[in-house]
Design an enzyme around this catalytic site. Structure first.
Site, PDB file in Angstrom:
ATOM      1  N   ASP A  68      34.819  20.384  28.155  1.00 14.01           N
ATOM      2  CA  ASP A  68      34.781  22.044  27.858  1.00 14.01           C
ATOM      3  C   ASP A  68      34.890  22.736  29.750  1.00 14.01           C
ATOM      4  O   ASP A  68      34.089  21.929  30.140  1.00 14.01           O
ATOM      5  CB  ASP A  68      34.813  22.440  27.086  1.00 14.01           C
ATOM      6  CG  ASP A  68      32.942  22.239  26.817  1.00 14.01           C
ATOM      7  OD1 ASP A  68      32.581  21.106  27.293  1.00 14.01           O
ATOM      8  OD2 ASP A  68      32.301  22.395  25.687  1.00 14.01           O
ATOM      9  N   ASN A 136      24.898  27.509  16.270  1.00 14.85           N
ATOM     10  CA  ASN A 136      25.704  27.311  15.078  1.00 14.85           C
ATOM     11  C   ASN A 136      26.908  26.346  14.130  1.00 14.85           C
ATOM     12  O   ASN A 136      27.604  26.574  13.344  1.00 14.85           O
ATOM     13  CB  ASN A 136      26.510  28.775  15.169  1.00 14.85           C
ATOM     14  CG  ASN A 136      28.225  28.519  16.235  1.00 14.85           C
ATOM     15  OD1 ASN A 136      28.347  27.262  16.973  1.00 14.85           O
ATOM     16  ND2 ASN A 136      28.052  28.894  17.016  1.00 14.85           N
ATOM     17  N   HIS A 138      28.842  24.454  16.515  1.00 14.55           N
ATOM     18  CA  HIS A 138      30.004  23.734  17.277  1.00 14.55           C
ATOM     19  C   HIS A 138      29.710  22.529  17.888  1.00 14.55           C
ATOM     20  O   HIS A 138      28.436  22.023  18.239  1.00 14.55           O
ATOM     21  CB  HIS A 138      30.146  24.841  18.089  1.00 14.55           C
ATOM     22  CG  HIS A 138      29.593  25.048  19.956  1.00 14.55           C
ATOM     23  ND1 HIS A 138      28.954  26.453  19.950  1.00 14.55           N
ATOM     24  CD2 HIS A 138      28.918  24.294  20.268  1.00 14.55           C
ATOM     25  CE1 HIS A 138      28.580  26.244  20.684  1.00 14.55           C
ATOM     26  NE2 HIS A 138      28.404  25.430  21.170  1.00 14.55           N
ATOM     27  N   GLU A 143      34.126  26.421  17.722  1.00 17.45           N
ATOM     28  CA  GLU A 143      33.114  27.559  16.467  1.00 17.45           C
ATOM     29  C   GLU A 143      33.783  27.263  15.677  1.00 17.45           C
ATOM     30  O   GLU A 143      35.003  27.092  15.260  1.00 17.45           O
ATOM     31  CB  GLU A 143      33.636  28.711  18.063  1.00 17.45           C
ATOM     32  CG  GLU A 143      33.350  28.848  19.711  1.00 17.45           C
ATOM     33  CD  GLU A 143      31.974  29.036  19.588  1.00 17.45           C
ATOM     34  OE1 GLU A 143      30.756  28.426  18.682  1.00 17.45           O
ATOM     35  OE2 GLU A 143      31.642  29.324  20.484  1.00 17.45           O
TER      36      GLU A 143
HETATM   37  C1  F6R Z   1      28.940  21.703  25.943  1.00 19.10           C
HETATM   38  C2  F6R Z   1      29.422  21.547  25.264  1.00 19.10           C
HETATM   39  C3  F6R Z   1      27.760  22.400  23.683  1.00 19.10           C
HETATM   40  C4  F6R Z   1      27.101  22.242  23.561  1.00 19.10           C
HETATM   41  C5  F6R Z   1      25.820  23.020  22.553  1.00 19.10           C
HETATM   42  C6  F6R Z   1      24.578  23.314  22.978  1.00 19.10           C
HETATM   43  O1  F6R Z   1      29.512  20.798  27.023  1.00 19.10           O
HETATM   44  O2  F6R Z   1      29.916  21.367  24.576  1.00 19.10           O
HETATM   45  O3  F6R Z   1      29.041  22.687  22.806  1.00 19.10           O
HETATM   46  O4  F6R Z   1      26.317  20.921  23.702  1.00 19.10           O
HETATM   47  O5  F6R Z   1      26.523  23.899  23.183  1.00 19.10           O
HETATM   48  O6  F6R Z   1      23.915  23.256  24.319  1.00 19.10           O
HETATM   49  P1  F6R Z   1      22.488  22.955  24.678  1.00 19.10           P
HETATM   50  O7  F6R Z   1      22.607  21.253  25.511  1.00 19.10           O
HETATM   51  O8  F6R Z   1      23.244  23.309  26.227  1.00 19.10           O
HETATM   52  O9  F6R Z   1      21.675  23.775  23.855  1.00 19.10           O
END
Ligand code: F6R
Length: 242
Positions: A68, A136, A138, A143
């Site tokens: 992303d 959540n 994701h 989401e």
């Molecule tokens: C990042 C991504 C997100 C993160 C998720 C956890 O490229 O796709 O899904 O993996 O938000 O983020 P952290 O590791 O910062 O808790």
């Protein structure tokens, strides 16, 4: 059912993750990696750099596709995911930057950029997809919702996600409202998935994702339908697993 590995000693977490990625690249030098950003994989990337510097693995023929990117954020912005990947991994290994792909969040036509990203993905099977999980549920920026888009698409970030990521920006208002994300269809097409989860604050959501109902309201729960998933947990994130 996912292969759940609970790592007792915090310092081993990143080493175990790096071992999984490095072993694949050692045996398949042309491996295609799906990569994630965020706090969780930073240690994995640090270990991979170390293994590379020891001369034990080369990424010269590896291709990578990131999950992303924020929409509208200049590529060179310190919080862009392109900057993150260059600084935390790509600039320190022998990967050819031309073989690294991050969606272009600055594209004037974001929908066209999504189609382009999908065309590239359709030509490359991801051998190993690294994932983190949001509070959540994701994965990527997919989401929770009543339905999920299988393809790369533009997503409006939930307030909770913008709050969680505000640590990389001055304030939550500076976090872009939208992002481009690979869809769950592309994630599910990866041959192997490595889901990394750390911290007590992720214990409930990862337990729900792995053992709860498969629902679009917890996108990570869809991974229960994939046949080759490893969930790597540190002791705190794995608190609810026996
Ligand atoms: C990042 C991504 C997100 C993160 C998720 C956890 O490229 O796709 O899904 O993996 O938000 O983020 P952290 O590791 O910062 O808790």
């Amino acid at each position: 059912m996912a292969n759940v590995i609970k790592v007792t000693h915090e310092e081993d977490f990143h080493k175990v993750a790096a071992h999984i990625v490095a072993s694949l690249v050692q045996t398949s030098p042309r491996a295609v990696l799906g990569l994630a950003t965020g706090g969780t994989p930073v240690g994995l990337y640090r270990e991979l750099i170390q293994i590379h510097k020891q001369g034990l693995v080369s990424f010269a023929k590896v291709k990578s596709y990131n999950l992303d990117e924020y929409a509208g954020l200049p590529t060179e912005h310190p919080a862009s995911y392109r900057t993150f990947m260059n600084e935390h991994l790509f600039n320190h290994i022998d990967i050819n930057l031309e073989n690294t792909h991050v969606p272009d969040g600055q594209a004037t036509d974001l929908d066209a950029e999504c189609r382009l990203y999908d065309e590239m993905l359709s030509e490359a099977v991801i051998d190993l997809q690294v994932l983190g999980i949001g509070h959540n549920g994701h994965i990527g920026f997919n989401e929770p919702a009543d339905s999920l888009n299988p393809a790369t698409h533009v997503v409006t970030l939930l307030e909770q996600t913008r709050e969680a990521n505000s640590r990389y920006f001055g304030s939550v208002d500076d976090v872009p409202a939208q992002a481009i994300t690979m869809g769950v269809g592309s994630i599910m097409k990866a041959r192997q998935i490595l889901l990394l989860v750390r911290g007590a604050d992720k214990a409930e959501i990862i337990h729900r994702a792995v053992t709860g109902p498969i629902t679009t309201q917890c996108p990570a729960s869809l991974l229960q339908l994939h046949s080759n998933v490893t969930v790597l947990l540190d002791a705190e994130a794995g608190r609810l697993f026996q």
